[in-house]
Enzyme design. Structure first.
Site, PDB file in Angstrom:
ATOM      1  N   HIS A 134       0.925  -1.118  -0.089  1.00 54.06           N
ATOM      2  CA  HIS A 134      -0.171  -0.033  -0.032  1.00 54.06           C
ATOM      3  C   HIS A 134       0.809   1.218  -0.004  1.00 54.06           C
ATOM      4  O   HIS A 134       2.079   1.037   0.509  1.00 54.06           O
ATOM      5  CB  HIS A 134      -0.911   0.018   1.236  1.00 54.06           C
ATOM      6  CG  HIS A 134      -2.055   0.938   1.307  1.00 54.06           C
ATOM      7  ND1 HIS A 134      -1.725   2.305   1.487  1.00 54.06           N
ATOM      8  CD2 HIS A 134      -3.233   0.954   1.158  1.00 54.06           C
ATOM      9  CE1 HIS A 134      -2.771   2.908   1.585  1.00 54.06           C
ATOM     10  NE2 HIS A 134      -3.788   2.234   1.377  1.00 54.06           N
ATOM     11  N   ASP A 211       2.949  -4.287   8.148  1.00 56.83           N
ATOM     12  CA  ASP A 211       1.514  -3.500   8.000  1.00 56.83           C
ATOM     13  C   ASP A 211       0.682  -4.658   8.101  1.00 56.83           C
ATOM     14  O   ASP A 211       0.482  -5.425   7.160  1.00 56.83           O
ATOM     15  CB  ASP A 211       1.601  -3.001   6.713  1.00 56.83           C
ATOM     16  CG  ASP A 211       0.194  -2.287   6.052  1.00 56.83           C
ATOM     17  OD1 ASP A 211      -0.537  -2.512   6.989  1.00 56.83           O
ATOM     18  OD2 ASP A 211       0.172  -1.635   5.211  1.00 56.83           O
ATOM     19  N   GLN A 214      -4.584  -5.247   6.569  1.00 55.24           N
ATOM     20  CA  GLN A 214      -5.506  -6.229   6.085  1.00 55.24           C
ATOM     21  C   GLN A 214      -5.440  -7.756   6.783  1.00 55.24           C
ATOM     22  O   GLN A 214      -6.176  -8.451   6.334  1.00 55.24           O
ATOM     23  CB  GLN A 214      -5.177  -6.494   4.527  1.00 55.24           C
ATOM     24  CG  GLN A 214      -5.252  -4.877   3.746  1.00 55.24           C
ATOM     25  CD  GLN A 214      -6.850  -4.646   3.610  1.00 55.24           C
ATOM     26  OE1 GLN A 214      -7.820  -5.599   3.512  1.00 55.24           O
ATOM     27  NE2 GLN A 214      -7.023  -3.273   3.535  1.00 55.24           N
ATOM     28  N   LYS A 237     -10.788  -1.265   9.617  1.00 58.07           N
ATOM     29  CA  LYS A 237     -10.877  -2.626   9.025  1.00 58.07           C
ATOM     30  C   LYS A 237     -10.981  -3.805   9.917  1.00 58.07           C
ATOM     31  O   LYS A 237     -11.363  -4.749   9.455  1.00 58.07           O
ATOM     32  CB  LYS A 237      -9.373  -2.522   8.362  1.00 58.07           C
ATOM     33  CG  LYS A 237      -9.139  -1.633   7.342  1.00 58.07           C
ATOM     34  CD  LYS A 237      -7.907  -1.637   6.655  1.00 58.07           C
ATOM     35  CE  LYS A 237      -7.521  -0.424   5.706  1.00 58.07           C
ATOM     36  NZ  LYS A 237      -8.474  -0.110   4.780  1.00 58.07           N
ATOM     37  N   CYS A 375      -4.746   2.180  -4.034  1.00 63.70           N
ATOM     38  CA  CYS A 375      -3.548   2.705  -3.204  1.00 63.70           C
ATOM     39  C   CYS A 375      -2.359   1.810  -3.196  1.00 63.70           C
ATOM     40  O   CYS A 375      -1.546   1.653  -2.473  1.00 63.70           O
ATOM     41  CB  CYS A 375      -3.651   3.037  -1.916  1.00 63.70           C
ATOM     42  SG  CYS A 375      -4.903   4.228  -1.609  1.00 63.70           S
TER      43      CYS A 375
END
Length: 417
Positions: A134, A211, A214, A237, A375
Site C-alpha cells: 500500500h 503492515d 488487511q 478495518k 493505493c
C-alpha cells in the site's frame, strides 16, 4: 438441493451467518431498491451494534479527558481508555501495554516509525519493501530516504501475486537496515510468509515493520511469535471506528526513538531550558487522544473474541472458493492475484469493461465493491492495468451474496454485448 443450497447449509452448520448479520445494523437496508450487498470490506468494514453501544455509552456516561481529571468521570474515561489498550495488547500478544501506541491509523503508525528510525539511517542504507505494498508503506520510507540518503528497494512479486522469495534473498544484504512489509496485500489478498522473512532479517540485524491492516480482520497475529519489531493496523478495518489505529513496537526500540509529535500527554516536564518526555506509551501520544474510538476498538475486539474464530475463517474461505468457482460464468473475467494463500479478496478485470463502469453498474444493483488502483499503483503497473475491480468479503457476507455479485456481473456484460 442445488450446489448453492448445499453450500449455504454447510456454512450455517459451522457458522450462523444470519445471526451474525443481525449484529450489524447497516446491513439491513436497501440501496437503489435492492438489498445491500456490501463487498468493500477491504476498504472499511462495518461495525457491530456492540461497538456503537460502547461508544454511545462512553459519551453518555463517562466522557472526560483521560489521565488528568481529579474526578469520577475522568477516572471512568481513563479506565475505559486504558482497558481498551489492554484488550489490544492481548489481541496482539504484546508483552506489555507500554508497547501499544494509539495512532490515527496504520498510515500514521508507519510514519511514526519511519521518522523515529530516520536517525539510524545514512546514505547508502537500504529499506526493503515489497512491490505489493500500500502507498502508506512506501511513501513514508521514500520521504525519510530523501532526508537521509538511504534507498527504498522493492522486492519483486510473481505473476501469481506472491512475494518472489528469490528476489528477497538476493536483496537482503549488509546495507539493509529496515524490512517494511505487508502481512496481507490489500489489492490481491495475498498472505505473505512474514515469519520466515522476519527470521532472516533478524539474522542480518535488520529492523522489521509489518503492515497488518488487511490481516487483522481475518486472523489474529501474535507479535511475539512473529518476532517483528513493529506491527501496525487500523481500527476501521477491524470492525471498529475510524480515526484510530495501533502501533505495536518493542519497548527498547520505542525508548530509543525520538517523539513523533509534541504537546500534551507526551510531556513529563516543560521549561524554556529543557523539556523531558513521558514514559511509554504516552511518549508517542501527543494531545487529547481519540478516547471514544479507543473504547470502540476495544469493543470490536471483544466482539471478535466472542466468535468461533476457526469457524469464521472457514466461512470466509468458503466465500472465496465459491467466488473462484463462479469466475468461469463471466466470459472475459480474469482474476488479478492467484496466490495459493489468500484472504477473501478477489481483484479482477473483465475484457471490454472499465473497472469504474463495473463498480457503478453494480451499485445500481445494490452491490458495493471497490474500483481503482487501491493505493497500490506500483502493483497495478506491474500487472499493466490502470486499476481493477475488487470484491472483498467479510464473515458477515453470505454465499448468496457471492451469487448476487456474479449475477450482477453477468447482467453488466449483457449490457455491453
Amino acid at each position: 438441493m442445488t450446489d448453492l443450497s448445499m453450500a449455504n447449509n454447510t456454512q450455517s452448520m459451522v457458522f450462523d451467518v444470519q445471526a451474525i448479520r443481525r449484529d450489524f445494523p447497516i446491513l439491513n437496508q436497501e440501496i437503489n431498491g435492492k438489498p445491500l450487498v456490501y463487498l468493500d470490506n477491504g476498504a472499511s468494514a462495518q461495525k457491530p451494534q456492540s461497538v456503537l453501544d460502547a461508544m454511545d455509552r462512553y459519551y453518555r456516561e463517562m466522557h472526560s479527558n483521560v489521565h488528568r481529571g481529579a474526578h469520577t468521570l475522568g477516572d471512568r474515561a481513563t479506565a475505559a481508555f486504558e482497558g481498551a489498550r489492554e484488550t489490544v495488547r492481548q489481541f496482539l500478544n504484546a508483552s506489555s501495554t507500554r508497547e501499544i501506541i494509539w495512532t490515527r491509523g496504520t498510515t500514521e503508525a508507519i510514519n511514526l516509525v519511519a521518522n523515529g528510525l530516520a536517525p539510524r539511517l545514512k546514505a547508502g542504507d537500504e529499506i526493503l519493501v515489497s512491490h505489493m505494498e500500500h502507498h502508506a508503506n512506501i511513501v513514508p520510507w521514500q520521504m525519510v530516504a530523501e532526508r537521509t540518503g538511504a534507498r527504498v528497494v522493492p522486492i519483486q512479486v510473481t505473476p501469481q501475486g506472491e512475494l518472489d522469495l528469490d528476489s528477497f534473498n538476493s536483496l537482503l544484504n549488509e546495507r539493509t537496515r529496515v524490512l517494511a512489509i505487508t502481512h496481507v496485500s490489500n489489492a490481491l489478498g495475498t498472505v505473505n510468509p512474514i515469519a520466515p522473512l522476519i527470521e532472516q532479517a533478524k539474522k542480518q540485524g535488520v529492523l522489521t515493520l509489518v503492515d497488518g491492516a488487511q490481516a487483522v480482520p481475518h486472523f489474529q497475529p501474535d507479535v511475539q511469535a512473529l518476532g517483528c519489531d513493529f506491527y501496525a493496523f487500523s481500527s476501521h478495518k477491524l470492525f471498529g471506528p475510524t480515526g484510530i489505529g495501533v502501533l505495536y513496537g518493542r519497548a527498547e526500540l520505542l525508548e530509543e526513538m525520538p517523539p513523533y509529535q509534541g504537546g500534551g500527554e507526551m510531556i513529563e516536564r516543560v521549561s524554556f531550558e529543557r523539556t523531558t518526555w513521558n514514559v511509554l506509551p504516552y511518549k508517542f501520544e501527543a494531545g487529547t487522544p481519540a478516547i471514544a474510538e479507543a473504547v470502540g476498538l476495544g469493543a470490536a475486539i471483544d466482539y471478535l473474541n466472542s466468535l468461533n474464530r476457526k469457524a469464521m475463517e472457514a466461512a470466509e474461505d468458503a466465500l472465496l472458493r465459491r467466488a473462484n468457482e463462479l469466475v468461469e460464468t463471466v466470459p472475459g473475467m480474469e482474476i488479478i492475484g492467484t496466490a495459493a494463500k489468500k484472504v477473501p479478496v478477489m481483484s479482477f478485470k473483465i475484457a471490454g469493461l472499465h473497472p469504474s463502469d463495473i463498480g457503478t453498474l453494480l451499485d445500481q444493483q445494490g452491490i458495493a465493491i471497490r474500483t481503482g488502483h487501491h493505493c497500490a499503483m506500483p502493483l497495478m503497473d506491474f500487472y499493466g492495468v490502470p486499476g481493477t475491480a475488487r470484491a472483498s468479503f467479510a464473515f458477515y457476507n453470505t454465499l448468496e451474496e457471492v451469487e448476487k455479485l456474479f449475477t450482477g456481473l453477468q447482467k453488466i456484460q449483457r449490457l455491453f454485448a
